[in-house]
Design a protein around this motif. Structure first.
Motif, short mmCIF file in Angstrom:
data_model
loop_
_atom_site.label_atom_id
_atom_site.label_comp_id
_atom_site.label_asym_id
_atom_site.label_seq_id
_atom_site.Cartn_x
_atom_site.Cartn_y
_atom_site.Cartn_z
N VAL A 82 -2.51 6.40 -0.30
CA VAL A 82 -2.82 7.00 -1.58
C VAL A 82 -2.74 6.29 -2.91
N PRO A 83 -3.40 6.48 -3.84
CA PRO A 83 -3.23 5.72 -5.13
C PRO A 83 -1.95 6.13 -5.87
N ARG A 86 -0.89 8.83 5.07
CA ARG A 86 -2.47 8.22 4.25
C ARG A 86 -2.26 7.37 3.35
N PRO A 96 -2.37 14.31 -0.19
CA PRO A 96 -2.82 13.17 0.85
C PRO A 96 -4.00 13.60 1.83
N GLU A 97 -4.29 14.79 1.93
CA GLU A 97 -5.44 15.33 2.83
C GLU A 97 -6.78 14.53 2.22
N LYS A 98 -6.72 14.42 0.85
CA LYS A 98 -8.04 13.84 0.54
C LYS A 98 -8.27 12.27 0.90
N TYR A 99 -7.27 11.74 1.20
CA TYR A 99 -7.52 10.33 1.42
C TYR A 99 -7.46 9.88 2.74
N GLN A 100 -7.69 8.57 3.03
CA GLN A 100 -7.75 7.88 4.36
C GLN A 100 -6.62 7.88 5.15
N LYS A 101 -6.46 8.24 6.53
CA LYS A 101 -5.57 8.12 7.36
C LYS A 101 -5.27 6.80 7.62
N VAL A 119 -0.45 13.98 -5.85
CA VAL A 119 -1.32 13.50 -4.78
C VAL A 119 -1.44 14.24 -3.86
N GLN A 166 0.81 -1.11 -0.05
CA GLN A 166 -0.10 -0.05 0.04
C GLN A 166 0.92 1.34 -0.15
#
Length: 210
Positions: free
Chosen positions: A32-33, A30, A41-46, A39, A19
């Motif tokens: 990230v794709p 977080r 990072p704030e847009k993705y899950q911790k 990217v 991951q």
């Protein structure tokens, strides 16, 4: 870094899931794709690591890891293993080659590695020796206290996953190069890469009519 991540993802190691993660100085790590060029990072899950997970620091995140040392120490207390790749210690060995800001950040990063790392992967034996010597001289840690191993660098250009294409007008430059003899140096343009020395060498040869 990109090639190693692609290779890890392609290896399909039994029992493991790869991951990619990312952080900023202000935002924690977080999930990230991978294939998106930039990217946020704030847009993705911790991420919430569990015992048995491994954090592999492939990139030199000198400005990031020290900011999240508390978060990473909490992961470690839950049973996560922390491993970092060490390419060199040049900012500490030759600080005049780098900006003062980068040297300070690198010094903080090395301290974080000394505190957090369960494993360090060095790209050569001399780098490992430099690391062991630094751990002993600066922190009083005997060689092996922070386990360090050596792995060879690869040269799979096709797997390097370049982030950009050819610059505008590149074909014209190639045509110009083909008109005579040429020397090619590949790398970032900075003092430690030795461009000044190479220019001196050519001046020396030209002065002798070579």
């Amino acid at each position: 870094v990109r090639a190693l991540l692609v290779e890890l993802q392609a290896s399909s190691i039994a029992g493991w899931r790869i991951q990619p993660v990312a952080a900023t100085p202000r935002q924690p790590y977080r999930a990230v794709p991978w294939q998106i060029p930039t990217v946020d990072p704030e847009k993705y899950q911790k991420i919430e690591p569990q015992a048995g997970d491994v954090f592999l620091g492939l990139d030199l995140s000198a400005h990031i890891v020290p900011r999240h040392q508390r978060q990473m120490a909490a992961w470690k207390s839950r049973g996560l293993k922390l491993a970092f790749v060490l390419y060199d210690l040049l900012p500490l060995q030759y600080p005049h080659w780098f900006s003062a800001k980068l040297v300070r950040a690198f010094r903080r990063w090395v301290k974080s590695v000394a505190i957090l790392a369960d494993q360090v992967f060095c790209i050569s034996l001399p780098v490992k020796q430099d690391f062991d010597n630094l751990m002993q001289a600066r922190y009083g840690l005997q060689p092996g206290t922070v386990p360090a191993q050596v792995f060879p660098m690869g040269a799979d250009i096709k797997a390097s996953q370049p982030s950009t294409g050819l610059p505008e007008g590149f074909s014209m430059k190639l045509d110009a190069i083909r008109q005579g003899k040429a020397a090619l140096m590949v790398g970032t343009i900075e003092p430690r890469k030795g461009y000044g020395q190479m220019l001196d060498v050519f001046e020396h040869l030209w002065a002798k009519g070579r």
